[in-house]
Design a protein around this motif. Structure first.
Motif: not given
Length: 272
Positions: A113-118
């Protein structure tokens, strides 16, 4: 200071004598958490360094993919090991090993997810700020995908690399395992990754069990993984490849033959 080159092997105390006798060895990798920083490094690693063998610390406990900030003491230890061994770089995993104060004891896959990327990018930045050398990030093998994935593997990894300016440690056995377990094409992934960012490669053995391919590090490297290694090197050959073995060590002739097979698949000189 140059990075690893040619064919290497994961240094473990159980095979230290075997590793010491490899005449053409250019580099080894050592589990960073196994190296004490309160005294001199193991004599066998000192002797390898004196021979000009590059030693790369490989971390397994930073939990770069965790929701919590990476623990400063763990980063400090990795940095100290890098300096102790005069390492040109360090490596760690795109994974998490703890959450909410609980230790998993395993490398666990992240939801893409983009949250995990962050979260990964923030922790990598925290580590980079304290490390004296570059860091290479290794995607792990996984038996499942999270249901809330937003990105495929190539997009997930490429975004992390672009935002962190980190290097890539690509484990070709993990690529094979994930392709088998997900029913995807491993070559399609390789064609979308920034292979010029690969600092070095991992290759290891595995086994099929219960309908899944398990990245065991205790079995021989399969012909399919060696073929995939050759395919990758035909696209862009990274500077180095390392054989991982973490148990059930075979007799020395078998281990030498495995190193020879890795050299043949990549076009690197023999180290045996």
């Amino acid at each position: 200071m140059t990075g690893p080159h040619g064919v290497g092997i994961g240094w473990r105390p159980e095979i230290a004598g075997f590793v010491a006798e490899l005449p053409g060895l250019r580099f080894v990798e050592v589990i960073a958490e196994s190296v004490p920083i309160t005294g001199p490094p193991p004599d066998a690693l000192v002797e390898l360094r004196q021979r000009g063998v590059t030693v790369v610390p490989h971390g397994v406990r930073l939990s770069l993919g965790g929701a919590e900030p990476v623990e400063p003491a763990r980063v400090a230890h990795l940095a100290a090991v890098a300096e102790l061994l005069a390492a040109p770089l360090v490596s760690e995993h795109i994974a998490f090993v703890r959450a909410g104060g609980l230790e998993a004891g395993h490398l666990l896959p992240l939801p893409r997810t983009r949250e995990a990327v962050d979260a990964v990018c923030a922790n990598v930045a925290r580590a980079q700020a304290e490390l004296p050398v570059p860091i290479a990030l290794e995607p792990i093998a996984a038996l499942f995908d999270w249901p809330d994935d937003e990105l495929d593997e190539a997009a997930f990894l490429s975004e992390i690399l672009a935002r962190t300016d980190a290097l890539l440690l690509l484990d070709i056995a993990n690529v094979h395992a994930n392709a088998v377990n997900r029913g995807t094409d491993p070559l399609a992934l390789l064609d979308r990754l920034p292979l010029e960012r690969v600092a070095y490669l991992h290759v290891a053995g595995g086994a099929e069990q219960g309908g899944f391919y398990h990245d065991t590090h205790t079995d021989p490297v399969s012909p399919a993984v060696l073929d995939l290694l050759t395919e990758l090197c035909a696209r862009h050959r990274p500077p180095a490849v390392l054989l991982e073995r973490d148990g059930r060590y075979p007799p020395a002739p078998e281990l030498r033959a495995e190193l020879d097979a890795v050299a043949a698949a990549t076009g690197f000189p023999l180290v045996t």
